[in-house]
Design a protein around this motif. Structure first.
Motif, PDB file in Angstrom:
ATOM      1  N   ASP A  86      -5.071   3.311   8.481  1.00 24.79           N
ATOM      2  CA  ASP A  86      -5.037   3.477   7.094  1.00 24.79           C
ATOM      3  C   ASP A  86      -4.326   4.506   6.385  1.00 24.79           C
ATOM      4  O   ASP A  86      -3.621   4.673   5.647  1.00 24.79           O
ATOM      5  CB  ASP A  86      -6.540   2.959   6.270  1.00 24.79           C
ATOM      6  CG  ASP A  86      -6.336   2.675   5.049  1.00 24.79           C
ATOM      7  OD1 ASP A  86      -5.258   2.877   4.371  1.00 24.79           O
ATOM      8  OD2 ASP A  86      -7.124   2.144   4.278  1.00 24.79           O
ATOM      9  N   ARG A  94       0.784  -1.169   0.149  1.00 23.60           N
ATOM     10  CA  ARG A  94      -0.022  -0.089   0.030  1.00 23.60           C
ATOM     11  C   ARG A  94       0.909   1.266  -0.084  1.00 23.60           C
ATOM     12  O   ARG A  94       0.453   2.093   0.660  1.00 23.60           O
ATOM     13  CB  ARG A  94      -0.884   0.159   1.157  1.00 23.60           C
ATOM     14  CG  ARG A  94      -1.855  -1.280   1.075  1.00 23.60           C
ATOM     15  CD  ARG A  94      -2.841  -1.130   2.070  1.00 23.60           C
ATOM     16  NE  ARG A  94      -3.879  -0.163   2.419  1.00 23.60           N
ATOM     17  CZ  ARG A  94      -4.991   0.223   1.634  1.00 23.60           C
ATOM     18  NH1 ARG A  94      -5.317  -0.835   0.992  1.00 23.60           N
ATOM     19  NH2 ARG A  94      -5.605   1.092   2.057  1.00 23.60           N
ATOM     20  N   SER A 130      -9.832   2.561  12.441  1.00 23.05           N
ATOM     21  CA  SER A 130      -9.387   2.038  11.121  1.00 23.05           C
ATOM     22  C   SER A 130      -8.883   2.826  10.174  1.00 23.05           C
ATOM     23  O   SER A 130      -8.040   2.513   9.696  1.00 23.05           O
ATOM     24  CB  SER A 130     -10.601   0.975  10.908  1.00 23.05           C
ATOM     25  OG  SER A 130     -10.148   0.207   9.557  1.00 23.05           O
ATOM     26  N   ALA A 160      -4.070  -1.446   6.301  1.00 22.97           N
ATOM     27  CA  ALA A 160      -5.428  -1.801   6.099  1.00 22.97           C
ATOM     28  C   ALA A 160      -5.881  -2.722   7.542  1.00 22.97           C
ATOM     29  O   ALA A 160      -5.400  -3.912   7.468  1.00 22.97           O
ATOM     30  CB  ALA A 160      -5.678  -2.380   4.625  1.00 22.97           C
TER      31      ALA A 160
END
Length: 409
Positions: free
Chosen positions: A402, A119, A398, A408
């Motif tokens: 992220d 990511r 969350s 994630a």
């Protein structure tokens, strides 16, 4: 050359803080306050063996820089190169009896896959050295015509004495520079050079090696440093916000690149901050392709390791620190990922607004990711021990993890 797909970055309430980060050139923290568009150049891989943990740690650091800037509601203009022609690549291709172009394409594709899995936010411009050659040649000609470069047996060298600021990026003395030059691709012992530290701008064609039309320079290929300068000046211009890479790039690569750009433009500095990530070791020695002591992201992924755990293993170490990869580092990251996911899976929890601000403050303070992880650990432990009544808190955590840490849940 194309980069990799971007993962979505969740928008968070409020706004992040300006980044205070360590600048190698000044030896201290500087506060970066870019305009509406923050500009960053990060030196990319030489694609003959990708992507080991040293690579991953470096790109993770500069991914955090992007995320901090995005959280301040700025746009980010990120440029990264690929050194898809260089001696190590050619040597590996010859050793393995494979076409060097095919080797570069294969390893670059694997690097993209690893960056996507981890990511890492992609650059807007992902430029190979080969495709940059038409822009490199005129710069070398300009330096030569201005007296900042000279020819030696068909090769063209940059004269470090043409830049009054030479040496200000790394802060090293001449003796230390000479030793590192010999270790990191230079040729300080070559007879005929005006200064042993002078780096090559254009290598005249060698038999059996790839070469390109260099106009008045003759056939050949570019030196390492001028490649990045051409790409950075083309896409970012002078005075961009951050020049990034591993600490082994401070000298000679970033030192020489800065001098090339400053001699070409007459402006100073090339970058407002020179930011360098620490080295990752295995079995007591720095991870490097030459030593072969590498832990590859792709191998871990094939073994079923969650990329989010790999990323947490990287985040557990301050980006400027030298550290050692061990099985325990990975086990700790896997355990942490499990605790965090369990905590955010519950329907409610302790309030999360203070946690978001704590993560922001940690990252704004020289990318202190380990402190940010500890803050999330405390929230997760409180969730496990006492629970909470805020129905939106797990979702906020969350999204914050992220957006700011790239993990994630």
């Amino acid at each position: 050359m194309h980069a990799w797909p971007a993962s979505e970055v969740p928008a968070l309430p409020g706004q992040g803080r300006d980044l205070r980060i360590h600048d190698t050139a000044t030896g201290g923290l500087v506060t970066l306050a870019p305009g509406p568009v923050a500009r960053i150049y990060v030196c990319g891989i030489t694609p003959y063996d990708a992507t080991h943990m040293g690579h991953a740690a470096t790109y993770n650091a500069f991914d955090l820089v992007q995320r901090v800037w995005l959280d301040t509601k700025r746009q980010v203009h990120y440029v990264q190169n690929v050194t898809d022609v260089d001696d190590p690549l050619l040597e590996r291709a010859q050793r393995d009896d494979i076409d060097w172009v095919a080797l570069a394409e294969k390893e670059t594709a694997l690097f993209r896959e690893d960056m996507t899995a981890l990511r890492m936010l992609p650059p807007q411009h992902y430029i190979g050295a080969v495709e940059a050659i038409p822009g490199i040649v005129p710069l070398v000609e300009r330096l030569r015509d201005a007296g900042a470069a000279y020819e030696l047996e068909g090769d063209v060298y940059f004269s470090v004495e043409s830049d009054p600021h030479f040496g200000e990026v790394s802060g090293l003395d001449a003796a230390a520079m000479r030793l590192l030059s010999a270790e990191r691709g230079g040729d300080p012992e070559r007879p005929g050079k005006k200064n042993p530290l002078d780096p090559m701008l254009w290598m005249a064609a060698r038999e059996g090696e790839p070469s390109w039309d260099g106009a008045s320079l003759g056939r050949g290929r570019p030196g390492w440093h001028i490649e990045c300068v051409a790409i950075a000046l083309d896409h970012l211009g002078m005075g961009f916000d951050v020049q990034g890479g591993g600490s082994d790039l401070a000298f000679p690569h970033h030192e020489m690149g800065a001098s090339h750009a400053q001699a070409l433009t007459g402006d100073f500095p090339m970058a407002k901050a020179y930011v360098h990530a620490g080295m990752v070791a295995l079995d007591g020695e720095k991870m490097s392709k030459s030593k072969g002591n590498l832990v590859f992201v792709s191998k871990l992924r094939r073994e079923g390791v969650d990329p989010a755990a790999i990323r947490l293993a990287l985040l557990a170490h301050h980006y400027r620190a030298d550290w050692e990869w061990t099985d325990q580092v990975l086990r700790d990251a896997v355990d942490r990922l499990g605790r965090w996911r369990a905590a955010v899976s519950r329907p409610d929890g302790p309030p999360a607004e203070a946690l978001v601000e704590e993560i922001r403050e940690a990252l704004a303070s020289d990318l202190d990711a380990p402190a940010a992880l500890v803050a999330v650990d405390r929230w997760a432990a409180s969730q496990e021990e006492r629970g909470g009544t805020d129905e939106g808190a797990p979702g906020v955590v969350s999204r914050a993890v992220d957006a700011l840490l790239g993990v994630a849940l």
